[in-house]
Enzyme design. Structure first.
Site, PDB file in Angstrom:
ATOM      1  N   ASP A  62       1.018  -0.992  -0.041  1.00  0.00           N
ATOM      2  CA  ASP A  62      -0.214  -0.019   0.010  1.00  0.00           C
ATOM      3  C   ASP A  62       0.945   1.186   0.093  1.00  0.00           C
ATOM      4  OD1 ASP A  62      -1.680   2.232   1.119  1.00  0.00           O
ATOM      5  OD2 ASP A  62      -3.041   0.433   1.031  1.00  0.00           O
ATOM      6  N   THR A 131      -4.492  15.074 -13.066  1.00  0.00           N
ATOM      7  CA  THR A 131      -5.750  15.089 -13.842  1.00  0.00           C
ATOM      8  C   THR A 131      -6.167  16.517 -14.236  1.00  0.00           C
ATOM      9  OG1 THR A 131      -8.218  14.382 -13.820  1.00  0.00           O
ATOM     10  CG2 THR A 131      -6.901  14.833 -11.616  1.00  0.00           C
ATOM     11  N   ASP A 132      -6.887  16.535 -15.354  1.00  0.00           N
ATOM     12  CA  ASP A 132      -7.506  18.104 -15.454  1.00  0.00           C
ATOM     13  C   ASP A 132      -8.665  18.291 -14.479  1.00  0.00           C
ATOM     14  OD1 ASP A 132      -9.630  16.083 -16.385  1.00  0.00           O
ATOM     15  OD2 ASP A 132      -9.478  16.988 -18.583  1.00  0.00           O
ATOM     16  N   GLU A 133      -8.960  17.357 -13.689  1.00  0.00           N
ATOM     17  CA  GLU A 133     -10.133  17.572 -12.739  1.00  0.00           C
ATOM     18  C   GLU A 133      -9.566  18.381 -11.855  1.00  0.00           C
ATOM     19  OE1 GLU A 133     -13.046  14.634 -11.773  1.00  0.00           O
ATOM     20  OE2 GLU A 133     -12.659  13.614 -13.830  1.00  0.00           O
ATOM     21  N   TYR A 156     -12.704  13.427  -5.097  1.00  0.00           N
ATOM     22  CA  TYR A 156     -11.427  12.800  -5.907  1.00  0.00           C
ATOM     23  C   TYR A 156     -10.631  13.806  -6.603  1.00  0.00           C
ATOM     24  CZ  TYR A 156      -9.263  11.263 -10.142  1.00  0.00           C
ATOM     25  OH  TYR A 156      -8.118  11.163 -11.269  1.00  0.00           O
ATOM     26  N   LYS A 160      -6.757  14.806  -5.461  1.00  0.00           N
ATOM     27  CA  LYS A 160      -5.600  14.952  -6.298  1.00  0.00           C
ATOM     28  C   LYS A 160      -5.024  16.330  -6.473  1.00  0.00           C
ATOM     29  CE  LYS A 160      -4.712  12.305  -9.331  1.00  0.00           C
ATOM     30  NZ  LYS A 160      -3.691  11.052  -9.096  1.00  0.00           N
TER      31      LYS A 160
HETATM   32  P1  NAD Z   1      -7.306   2.738 -11.693  1.00  0.00           P
HETATM   33  O1  NAD Z   1      -8.295   2.775 -10.774  1.00  0.00           O
HETATM   34  O2  NAD Z   1      -7.705   1.874 -12.831  1.00  0.00           O
HETATM   35  O3  NAD Z   1      -5.958   2.135 -11.114  1.00  0.00           O
HETATM   36  C1  NAD Z   1      -5.425   2.408  -9.791  1.00  0.00           C
HETATM   37  C2  NAD Z   1      -4.442   1.483  -9.425  1.00  0.00           C
HETATM   38  O4  NAD Z   1      -3.820   2.121  -8.185  1.00  0.00           O
HETATM   39  C3  NAD Z   1      -5.037   0.263  -8.892  1.00  0.00           C
HETATM   40  O5  NAD Z   1      -4.189  -0.932  -9.643  1.00  0.00           O
HETATM   41  C4  NAD Z   1      -5.134   0.004  -7.612  1.00  0.00           C
HETATM   42  O6  NAD Z   1      -4.960  -1.242  -6.950  1.00  0.00           O
HETATM   43  C5  NAD Z   1      -3.991   1.027  -7.157  1.00  0.00           C
HETATM   44  N1  NAD Z   1      -4.044   1.537  -5.835  1.00  0.00           N
HETATM   45  C6  NAD Z   1      -5.244   2.295  -5.222  1.00  0.00           C
HETATM   46  N2  NAD Z   1      -4.954   2.471  -4.025  1.00  0.00           N
HETATM   47  C7  NAD Z   1      -3.735   1.943  -3.865  1.00  0.00           C
HETATM   48  C8  NAD Z   1      -2.926   2.158  -2.369  1.00  0.00           C
HETATM   49  N3  NAD Z   1      -3.495   2.658  -1.431  1.00  0.00           N
HETATM   50  N4  NAD Z   1      -1.691   1.800  -2.501  1.00  0.00           N
HETATM   51  C9  NAD Z   1      -1.402   0.994  -3.592  1.00  0.00           C
HETATM   52  N5  NAD Z   1      -1.995   0.865  -4.665  1.00  0.00           N
HETATM   53  C10 NAD Z   1      -3.175   1.504  -4.904  1.00  0.00           C
HETATM   54  O7  NAD Z   1      -7.036   4.139 -12.211  1.00  0.00           O
HETATM   55  P2  NAD Z   1      -6.420   4.726 -13.543  1.00  0.00           P
HETATM   56  O8  NAD Z   1      -7.618   5.083 -14.321  1.00  0.00           O
HETATM   57  O9  NAD Z   1      -5.453   3.747 -14.233  1.00  0.00           O
HETATM   58  O10 NAD Z   1      -5.697   6.004 -13.067  1.00  0.00           O
HETATM   59  C11 NAD Z   1      -4.248   6.094 -12.600  1.00  0.00           C
HETATM   60  C12 NAD Z   1      -3.692   7.281 -12.254  1.00  0.00           C
HETATM   61  O11 NAD Z   1      -4.066   8.344 -13.387  1.00  0.00           O
HETATM   62  C13 NAD Z   1      -4.482   8.035 -11.008  1.00  0.00           C
HETATM   63  O12 NAD Z   1      -3.555   8.687 -10.330  1.00  0.00           O
HETATM   64  C14 NAD Z   1      -5.629   8.957 -11.941  1.00  0.00           C
HETATM   65  O13 NAD Z   1      -5.894   9.869 -10.971  1.00  0.00           O
HETATM   66  C15 NAD Z   1      -4.746   9.419 -12.956  1.00  0.00           C
HETATM   67  N6  NAD Z   1      -5.592   9.713 -14.031  1.00  0.00           N
HETATM   68  C16 NAD Z   1      -6.423   9.050 -14.517  1.00  0.00           C
HETATM   69  C17 NAD Z   1      -7.185   9.429 -15.801  1.00  0.00           C
HETATM   70  C18 NAD Z   1      -8.409   8.656 -16.360  1.00  0.00           C
HETATM   71  O14 NAD Z   1      -8.988   9.003 -17.353  1.00  0.00           O
HETATM   72  N7  NAD Z   1      -8.464   7.321 -15.961  1.00  0.00           N
HETATM   73  C19 NAD Z   1      -7.059  10.825 -16.317  1.00  0.00           C
HETATM   74  C20 NAD Z   1      -5.934  11.285 -15.801  1.00  0.00           C
HETATM   75  C21 NAD Z   1      -5.141  11.018 -14.718  1.00  0.00           C
HETATM   76  O1  DAU Z   2     -10.690  13.900 -16.609  1.00  0.00           O
HETATM   77  C1  DAU Z   2     -10.009  12.999 -16.026  1.00  0.00           C
HETATM   78  C2  DAU Z   2     -10.704  12.097 -15.142  1.00  0.00           C
HETATM   79  O2  DAU Z   2     -11.507  11.205 -15.927  1.00  0.00           O
HETATM   80  C3  DAU Z   2      -9.791  11.111 -14.368  1.00  0.00           C
HETATM   81  O3  DAU Z   2      -9.036  12.051 -13.537  1.00  0.00           O
HETATM   82  C4  DAU Z   2     -10.813  10.126 -13.548  1.00  0.00           C
HETATM   83  O4  DAU Z   2      -9.810   9.410 -12.851  1.00  0.00           O
HETATM   84  C5  DAU Z   2     -11.497   9.460 -14.614  1.00  0.00           C
HETATM   85  O5  DAU Z   2     -12.218   8.452 -13.763  1.00  0.00           O
HETATM   86  C6  DAU Z   2     -12.281  10.185 -15.420  1.00  0.00           C
HETATM   87  O6  DAU Z   2     -13.182  10.971 -14.669  1.00  0.00           O
HETATM   88  P1  DAU Z   2     -14.686  11.382 -15.117  1.00  0.00           P
HETATM   89  O7  DAU Z   2     -15.684  11.335 -14.129  1.00  0.00           O
HETATM   90  O8  DAU Z   2     -14.892  12.084 -16.285  1.00  0.00           O
HETATM   91  O9  DAU Z   2     -15.139   9.795 -15.905  1.00  0.00           O
HETATM   92  P2  DAU Z   2     -16.248   8.820 -15.928  1.00  0.00           P
HETATM   93  O10 DAU Z   2     -15.865   7.628 -16.982  1.00  0.00           O
HETATM   94  O11 DAU Z   2     -16.944   8.246 -14.557  1.00  0.00           O
HETATM   95  O12 DAU Z   2     -17.435   9.568 -16.491  1.00  0.00           O
HETATM   96  C7  DAU Z   2     -17.194  10.421 -17.875  1.00  0.00           C
HETATM   97  C8  DAU Z   2     -18.588  11.293 -17.961  1.00  0.00           C
HETATM   98  O13 DAU Z   2     -19.428  10.374 -18.426  1.00  0.00           O
HETATM   99  C9  DAU Z   2     -18.862  12.180 -16.969  1.00  0.00           C
HETATM  100  O14 DAU Z   2     -19.408  13.255 -17.518  1.00  0.00           O
HETATM  101  C10 DAU Z   2     -20.031  11.145 -16.247  1.00  0.00           C
HETATM  102  C11 DAU Z   2     -20.643  10.669 -17.358  1.00  0.00           C
HETATM  103  N1  DAU Z   2     -21.277   9.238 -16.859  1.00  0.00           N
HETATM  104  C12 DAU Z   2     -20.405   8.419 -16.473  1.00  0.00           C
HETATM  105  C13 DAU Z   2     -20.837   7.348 -15.970  1.00  0.00           C
HETATM  106  C14 DAU Z   2     -20.112   6.092 -15.285  1.00  0.00           C
HETATM  107  C15 DAU Z   2     -22.465   9.009 -17.497  1.00  0.00           C
HETATM  108  O15 DAU Z   2     -23.093   9.846 -17.787  1.00  0.00           O
HETATM  109  N2  DAU Z   2     -22.984   7.653 -16.925  1.00  0.00           N
HETATM  110  C16 DAU Z   2     -22.341   6.833 -16.323  1.00  0.00           C
HETATM  111  O16 DAU Z   2     -22.838   5.723 -15.775  1.00  0.00           O
END
Ligand code: NAD
Ligand code: DAU
Length: 349
Positions: A62, A131-133, A156, A160
């Protein structure tokens, strides 16, 4: 050979990054640290130990466990850290914020501190995957630059943003070579099926409703995971310390338009009736605090790092749908147990 520590390497973006690191960056040994939460999956890393016995190691730990991190830094001559590990799903952060504060804020602090203890004299590079969020919501015009003030909306994104502040503080205070990349919405293989694209594909295949939040008019900016990861590598190798780089592919879409594009793609690839899929669209209660629009301006990364996204959206969406159709076993093993409990809580019966 450099040792690169990748946290969260069993998740979506992290596992794609680890494969890219091993296949395209032969000068690196890759140590993956992952706690294997609900989102971590060893199947995402299958075969790597056999393919790269000398250059790959997996450690289950962790990121909030200071002792485990200290031991790892003592065992391995880590020169680079890329920190992906996080609680990553906005809806889950609304249902239960504390895990996000613990992993995203405390986990980042614990990792930074372990790196500082190990690198005391300034060796080593630490890259925070953000993240852009963290910038909050945009109206109908404009785009986030690195100068946009942080204004996060969800637990979230607030967690971040807190982590990002710590990362920059470690540069300003201790002179560490820390930096941040902030990326938009990723899509591609191995994404956990709670996120919009794989969630919708799995539900189209399973015959379920397709819940779209609000009127489906919120806008997200999409990038293929491989383009994101190429940007992370460029920043790791080329960026100076204390820098922030926005990564994006200038691909904005309203959610409803994206879901309709998925309907067309799934129908074309499976022979399902697009009209029947369209009938399953359900406009459901909106996400609380739902950010209206995200748009990333990646000009700084383009100019300073030579960042150029390569995957056209239509091509990437098609290959992503094909991947989920070909890996039904992968997502079917996930969509049971804890996952179904989460879906019930989030979407109701
Ligand atoms: P994910 O949820 O698919 O994976 C997260 C991973 O982190 C998992 O393997 C989980 O086991 C591990 N993890 C979680 N908590 C932990 C802990 N306490 N100790 C050790 N490991 C732990 O996430 P993702 O979508 O691959 O995102 C990865 C990174 O990129 C994150 O930091 C997220 O904020 C960032 N990010 C994601 C997106 C997106 O669109 N998914 C966009 C921009 C940035
Ligand atoms: O912008 C980067 C982020 O993108 C990352 O930092 C996050 O880790 C990643 O989860 C993602 O966040 P979003 O909230 O944008 O992603 P999500 O896939 O949950 O949702 C995308 C859009 O779709 C959002 O406007 C919410 C909408 N949505 C999502 C789900 C799961 C729906 O309308 N219905 C749904 O069931």
């Amino acid at each position: 050979m450099k040792t690169l520590l990748v946290t969260g390497g069993a998740g979506f973006i992290g596992s794609n990054f680890v494969r890219m690191a091993l296949s395209e960056h032969a000068g690196r040994r890759v140590v993956v640290l992952d706690g294997l939460t609900y989102a971590g999956n060893l199947e995402n890393l299958e075969g790597l130990q056999e393919l790269y016995p000398e250059r790959y190691r997996f450690v289950r730990a962790d990121v909030t466990d200071a002792q485990a991190l200290a031991s790892l830094f003592a065992e391995e001559a880590v020169e680079e850290v890329v920190h992906f590990a996080a609680e990553s799903h906005v809806d889950r952060s609304i249902l239960g914020p504390m895990a996000f504060v613990k992993t995203n804020v405390m986990g980042t602090a614990t990792l930074l501190e372990a790196a500082r203890q190990a690198w005391g004299d300034g060796r080593g590079r630490y890259l925070q995957v953000s993240t852009d969020e963290v910038y909050g919501a945009l109206g109908d015009a404009g785009a986030f630059t690195e100068e946009t003030p942080l204004d996060p909306s969800s637990p979230y994104s607030a967690s971040k943003a807190g982590a990002d502040h710590l990362v920059l503080a470690y540069h300003r205070t201790y002179g560490m070579h820390t930096l941040i990349t902030r990326c938009c919405n990723n899509y591609g293989p191995y994404q956990f099926p709670e996120k919009l694209i794989p969630f919708m594909i799995a539900r189209m295949v399973s015959g379920d409703t397709l819940p779209v939040y609000g009127r489906g008019e919120n806008v997200r900016d999409w990038i293929h995971v491989d383009d994101h990861n190429r940007g992370v590598f460029l920043a790791l190798e080329k960026s100076g310390p204390g820098q922030v780089y926005n990564l994006g592919a200038r691909c904005e879409l309203r959610n409803i338009d994206l879901v309709r594009a998925l309907i067309r793609e799934v129908a074309a690839q499976t022979g399902r009736d697009p009209v029947e899929l369209e009938r399953r669209l359900a406009f459901v209660q909106d996400r609380p605090g739902h950010d209206w629009r995200y748009a990333i301006d990646p000009s700084k990364a383009v100019r300073e790092l030579g960042f150029r996204p390569r995957v056209a959206f239509e091509e990437g969406l098609g290959s992503t749908v094909a991947w989920y159709l070909a890996h039904e076993g992968w997502w079917r093993r996930i969509v049971s147990g804890e996952y179904l409990e989460y879906v019930r809580k989030q979407y109701g019966a």
